[in-house]
Design a protein around this motif. Structure first.
Motif, PDB file in Angstrom:
ATOM      1  N   HIS A  19     -20.324 -57.691 -30.828  1.00  0.00           N
ATOM      2  CA  HIS A  19     -20.764 -58.950 -31.438  1.00  0.00           C
ATOM      3  C   HIS A  19     -19.954 -60.097 -30.870  1.00  0.00           C
ATOM      4  O   HIS A  19     -18.793 -59.917 -30.484  1.00  0.00           O
TER       5      HIS A  19
ATOM      6  N   PRO B  72     -21.337 -60.934 -38.022  1.00  0.00           N
ATOM      7  CA  PRO B  72     -22.315 -60.584 -39.058  1.00  0.00           C
ATOM      8  C   PRO B  72     -21.617 -60.356 -40.411  1.00  0.00           C
ATOM      9  O   PRO B  72     -21.573 -59.237 -40.932  1.00  0.00           O
TER      10      PRO B  72
ATOM     11  N   SER C  59     -16.452 -61.330 -26.939  1.00  0.00           N
ATOM     12  CA  SER C  59     -17.066 -60.351 -27.832  1.00  0.00           C
ATOM     13  C   SER C  59     -16.012 -59.475 -28.493  1.00  0.00           C
ATOM     14  O   SER C  59     -14.921 -59.286 -27.970  1.00  0.00           O
TER      15      SER C  59
END
Length: 160
Positions: free
Chosen positions: A109, A115, A14
């Motif tokens: 994320h 994203p 992450s």
């Protein structure tokens, strides 16, 4: 070219992104960083920005430089000072848990499912490369005040 910092905090697979709440890049997800102040090294600035924007502490020696990128804003007058050289780092060790501040809201994320529709237009070109272990020097020219990439070049390097 104004020197600035950009730090991506990594935890397993992450990456910590910050939702910019105000100022330059507002409403975009990005790493943490900002301007280098007079008398600071780039690494000192990176650590200071992490403290200001995420309330975490880090040591400059724990920063791993992964990229150096020149950004040009073709449709913004030079005197506005938007053109910059960004020194990009990864950080895998820090003290404290990231907290929301007036400037940034922390969001974790997956490195493999970024994203990108909520990030800067250049990020899909180079960020997966550095997450894949490559170091690079790059140059991006933006149009539409940073909303689209007009031109770019990427050179992969062994060290920075």
């Amino acid at each position: 070219m104004r020197p600035v910092t950009l730090v991506y905090c990594l935890r397993e697979d992450s990456v910590l992104l910050g939702l910019k709440k105000r100022g330059f890049g507002a409403a975009k997800l990005n790493g943490y960083g900002g301007k280098v102040h007079e008398g600071e090294t780039v690494e000192q600035a990176a650590v200071r920005e992490l403290k200001e924007e995420a309330k975490i502490d880090a040591y400059p020696s724990d920063l791993e430089k992964v990229a150096e990128i020149d950004f040009f804003f073709a449709d913004v007058p030079k005197e506005k000072g938007w053109d910059q050289t960004v020194h990009v780092y990864f950080l895998s060790r820090w003290i404290g848990e990231p907290k929301e501040t007036e400037e940034m809201k922390p969001v974790w994320h997956s490195q493999k499912a970024l994203p990108t529709d909520r990030m800067w237009a250049d990020d899909p070109y180079w960020l997966p490369e550095v997450f894949g272990g490559r170091k690079l020097r790059a140059s991006f020219t933006f149009s539409k005040q940073g909303e689209s990439v007009k031109d770019y070049s990427i050179d992969f390097v062994y060290s920075l």
